[in-house]
Write an enzyme that holds these catalytic residues in place. Structure first.
Site, PDB file in Angstrom:
ATOM      1  N   GLU A 275       0.835  -1.215   0.000  1.00  0.00           N
ATOM      2  CA  GLU A 275       0.000   0.000   0.000  1.00  0.00           C
ATOM      3  C   GLU A 275       0.862   1.253   0.000  1.00  0.00           C
ATOM      4  OE1 GLU A 275      -2.055  -0.450   3.705  1.00  0.00           O
ATOM      5  OE2 GLU A 275      -3.320  -2.084   3.004  1.00  0.00           O
ATOM      6  N   PRO A 276       1.739   1.453  -0.980  1.00  0.00           N
ATOM      7  CA  PRO A 276       2.560   2.654  -0.964  1.00  0.00           C
ATOM      8  C   PRO A 276       1.741   3.900  -1.296  1.00  0.00           C
ATOM      9  CG  PRO A 276       2.917   1.431  -2.995  1.00  0.00           C
ATOM     10  CD  PRO A 276       1.957   0.624  -2.175  1.00  0.00           C
ATOM     11  N   ARG A 278       3.245   7.658  -0.285  1.00  0.00           N
ATOM     12  CA  ARG A 278       4.231   8.725  -0.468  1.00  0.00           C
ATOM     13  C   ARG A 278       5.240   8.439  -1.576  1.00  0.00           C
ATOM     14  NH1 ARG A 278       5.643  11.906   4.113  1.00  0.00           N
ATOM     15  NH2 ARG A 278       4.890  10.171   5.381  1.00  0.00           N
ATOM     16  N   ARG A 314       2.508  20.137   6.408  1.00  0.00           N
ATOM     17  CA  ARG A 314       3.538  19.223   6.925  1.00  0.00           C
ATOM     18  C   ARG A 314       4.646  19.925   7.733  1.00  0.00           C
ATOM     19  NH1 ARG A 314       6.494  16.266   4.602  1.00  0.00           N
ATOM     20  NH2 ARG A 314       6.132  14.405   5.850  1.00  0.00           N
ATOM     21  N   TYR A 318       4.555  18.505  11.428  1.00  0.00           N
ATOM     22  CA  TYR A 318       5.568  17.498  11.762  1.00  0.00           C
ATOM     23  C   TYR A 318       6.979  18.080  11.807  1.00  0.00           C
ATOM     24  CZ  TYR A 318       1.781  14.721   9.627  1.00  0.00           C
ATOM     25  OH  TYR A 318       0.581  14.194   9.269  1.00  0.00           O
ATOM     26  N   CYS A 346      -2.447  33.786  10.373  1.00  0.00           N
ATOM     27  CA  CYS A 346      -2.173  34.528  11.607  1.00  0.00           C
ATOM     28  C   CYS A 346      -1.755  33.632  12.764  1.00  0.00           C
ATOM     29  CB  CYS A 346      -3.391  35.340  11.977  1.00  0.00           C
ATOM     30  SG  CYS A 346      -3.774  36.478  10.654  1.00  0.00           S
ATOM     31  N   GLU A 347      -0.715  32.859  12.594  1.00  0.00           N
ATOM     32  CA  GLU A 347      -0.090  32.204  13.730  1.00  0.00           C
ATOM     33  C   GLU A 347       1.369  31.896  13.386  1.00  0.00           C
ATOM     34  OE1 GLU A 347      -1.326  27.991  14.518  1.00  0.00           O
ATOM     35  OE2 GLU A 347      -3.153  28.641  13.502  1.00  0.00           O
ATOM     36  N   TYR A 375       0.454  13.954   0.843  1.00  0.00           N
ATOM     37  CA  TYR A 375       0.000  14.595   2.078  1.00  0.00           C
ATOM     38  C   TYR A 375       0.104  16.122   1.974  1.00  0.00           C
ATOM     39  CZ  TYR A 375       0.552   9.735   3.348  1.00  0.00           C
ATOM     40  OH  TYR A 375       0.467   8.375   3.361  1.00  0.00           O
TER      41      TYR A 375
HETATM   42  N1  LLP Z   1      -1.374   1.914   4.543  1.00  0.00           N
HETATM   43  C1  LLP Z   1      -1.858   2.363   5.713  1.00  0.00           C
HETATM   44  C2  LLP Z   1      -2.717   1.474   6.502  1.00  0.00           C
HETATM   45  C3  LLP Z   1      -1.525   3.647   6.172  1.00  0.00           C
HETATM   46  O1  LLP Z   1      -2.001   4.076   7.336  1.00  0.00           O
HETATM   47  C4  LLP Z   1      -0.682   4.474   5.380  1.00  0.00           C
HETATM   48  C5  LLP Z   1      -0.334   5.825   5.816  1.00  0.00           C
HETATM   49  C6  LLP Z   1      -0.228   3.968   4.156  1.00  0.00           C
HETATM   50  C7  LLP Z   1      -0.580   2.677   3.773  1.00  0.00           C
HETATM   51  C8  LLP Z   1       0.657   4.756   3.236  1.00  0.00           C
HETATM   52  O2  LLP Z   1       1.877   5.094   3.803  1.00  0.00           O
HETATM   53  P1  LLP Z   1       3.012   5.782   2.909  1.00  0.00           P
HETATM   54  O3  LLP Z   1       3.461   4.765   1.891  1.00  0.00           O
HETATM   55  O4  LLP Z   1       2.432   6.993   2.263  1.00  0.00           O
HETATM   56  O5  LLP Z   1       4.074   6.118   3.878  1.00  0.00           O
HETATM   57  N2  LLP Z   1       0.400  12.794   6.930  1.00  0.00           N
HETATM   58  C9  LLP Z   1       1.671  12.156   7.201  1.00  0.00           C
HETATM   59  C10 LLP Z   1       1.676  10.692   6.776  1.00  0.00           C
HETATM   60  C11 LLP Z   1       0.572   9.857   7.367  1.00  0.00           C
HETATM   61  C12 LLP Z   1       0.588   8.426   6.912  1.00  0.00           C
HETATM   62  C13 LLP Z   1      -0.641   7.714   7.351  1.00  0.00           C
HETATM   63  N3  LLP Z   1      -0.749   6.368   6.910  1.00  0.00           N
HETATM   64  C14 LLP Z   1       2.774  12.949   6.531  1.00  0.00           C
HETATM   65  O6  LLP Z   1       2.492  13.986   5.921  1.00  0.00           O
HETATM   66  O7  LLP Z   1       3.945  12.600   6.618  1.00  0.00           O
END
Ligand code: LLP
Length: 421
Positions: A275-276, A278, A314, A318, A346-347, A375
């Site tokens: 499940e990629p 990013r 982001r 983070y 405004c922050e 994201y």
């Molecule tokens: N599968 C599940 C169950 C997940 O919860 C996530 C991400 C993914 C796959 C995909 O993960 P990736 O391959 O994109 O790393 N908003 C945060 C990232 C939150 C990720 C949440 N879950 C950021 O901006 O870094």
């Protein structure tokens, strides 16, 4: 590798000059490269070959229907975490049997929606959810294919807000308890066990935590098979990180990740799902913004942009780093200057970078935030009544707005004043 390169000193998305998009769309806006999205998806399918596999794009990272259609038409599956995301995947033409449903709080309505319109599997995260799904499926006369998401208690060594595989996190069923819950699943009406699911976190830059988790999944698979369950699929989640700072050492590539998966799980005769998010979408998009003012403060100079934390949260949420580059490249050896790069909200948290060395930018100049495809737009809001940032897709020398900036009339029309006020 992405397709945002300088040509003749001007930043392009594939063959389209960024200033041309800015002139038509106005700033700020996101722009995505179809060639980069396509390539990154293919890196995963190539990395997992010849294992039977399905790459399910985590659409939470970038959920525009045009992007989903691009990937779906190539055969990608989709990982969704809400009824809304499920609807997006279907609107993009992705069939239900290529959609996996993740998430800790699936509602009965969401279960019914997916069971009615088609689903590959639910990744179930708790016993109450399992029982609810059994009730819903049995009441509809359907069978819900499921995996149980197990929590392997592995430290993903990433930002604490996006680590999900430790026992203190809200995700999944403790792996030590998994056999017990699988036994219950096998007894419940309307449930068919098809596999095991794991996802330990996001923006991982080391394969070791993945390998530790997948090794535990391997052991569990063997134990479950010995218990009499049919485990024919392993969903390994997403999480492979991207280089946000170009000068840093690159994180492991999909080929390394795929080789490790084959080594740890290749002999189990399972279909592998990943499940990629990013890694497919991150470097496929940039956020383009204009300089509103250059403000000389005390001991520091502020670059005040027309993009803000509501458009790209982001850095504020983070402390994330995004490379910021001028759209029109300076001559080699041109002077730079340290700027605090901020938005108009405004922050004080509305700060993208502090003391960032940038070319001597002036009012009206365009800048781009790199690696903003994942994201970015999906986490945008209308805080400060700033219209939701538009999205543009480029393919070769074509570009199109794939989500328009809402007008102020549209924004205001969503509020209603009660008659009794
Ligand atoms: N599968 C599940 C169950 C997940 O919860 C996530 C991400 C993914 C796959 C995909 O993960 P990736 O391959 O994109 O790393 N908003 C945060 C990232 C939150 C990720 C949440 N879950 C950021 O901006 O870094």
């Amino acid at each position: 590798m992405d397709h945002f390169l300088y040509k003749g000193g001007i930043l392009h998305a594939e063959d389209v000059a960024i200033p041309d998009i800015a002139a038509q769309v106005g700033t700020p806006f996101y722009v995505y490269s179809a060639a980069t999205l396509t390539r990154h998806y293919q890196l995963f399918t190539e990395a997992l070959s010849p294992l039977p596999h399905l790459v399910c794009f985590a659409i939470k990272s970038l959920s525009n229907v045009a992007v989903l259609k691009l990937l779906g038409d190539m055969g990608a599956g989709m990982d969704v975490v809400s009824g809304g995301e499920y609807r997006r995947a279907r609107a993009a033409g992705v069939p239900g049997d290529r959609i996996v449903f993740s998430g800790v709080g699936k509602t009965r309505d969401e279960m019914r929606l997916a069971l009615t319109d088609g689903i590959r599997q639910f990744n179930v995260e708790s016993e109450p959810e399992l029982r609810a799904l059994s009730e819903v499926a049995a009441s509809m006369g359907r069978t819900a294919p499921i995996t149980l998401r197990v929590n392997p208690d592995v430290d993903a060594k990433t930002h604490e807000k996006i680590a999900t595989g430790k026992s203190e996190n809200k995700f999944g069923i403790p792996i030590a308890k998994a056999r017990e819950v699988y036994a219950e699943a096998a007894r419940l009406p309307g449930i068919e066990v098809v596999g095991v699911d794991v996802h330990i976190g996001s923006q991982l830059t080391d394969l070791a935590p993945f390998e530790a988790a997948f090794t535990k999944v391997r052991e569990l698979t063997l134990a479950l098979r010995a218990d009499g369950h049919v485990i024919r699929r392993l969903d390994l989640g997403g999480g492979l990180g991207i280089p946000y700072t170009r000068s840093n050492e690159a994180p492991p590539l999909p080929t390394d990740y795929g080789a490790m998966i084959k080594r740890v799980l290749g002999d189990l005769e399972v279909e592998v799902e990943i499940e990629p998010g990013r890694l497919i979408s991150g470097n496929s998009g940039i956020l383009v913004s204009s300089v509103i003012y250059v403000k000389n403060g005390e001991g520091r100079d502020f670059l005040i942009l027309d993009a803000a934390m509501n458009d790209l949260v982001r850095p504020s949420m983070y402390g994330a780093h995004h490379d910021i580059v001028p759209v029109v490249e300076g001559a080699p050896g041109s002077p730079t200057h340290p700027f605090d790069v901020v938005g108009p909200v405004c922050e004080t948290g509305d700060t993208f970078a502090k003391g960032r060395e940038l070319a001597l930018l002036a009012e009206g100049d365009l800048v781009a935030f790199r690696s903003a495809g994942a994201y970015g737009a999906v986490m945008a809001s209308e805080y400060n009544t700033r219209p939701l940032v538009p999205e543009v897709l480029v393919k070769g020398d074509h570009f199109a707005v794939i989500r328009a900036r809402p007008s102020f009339d549209e924004i205001l029309s969503r509020d209603t004043i009660p008659a009794w006020l």
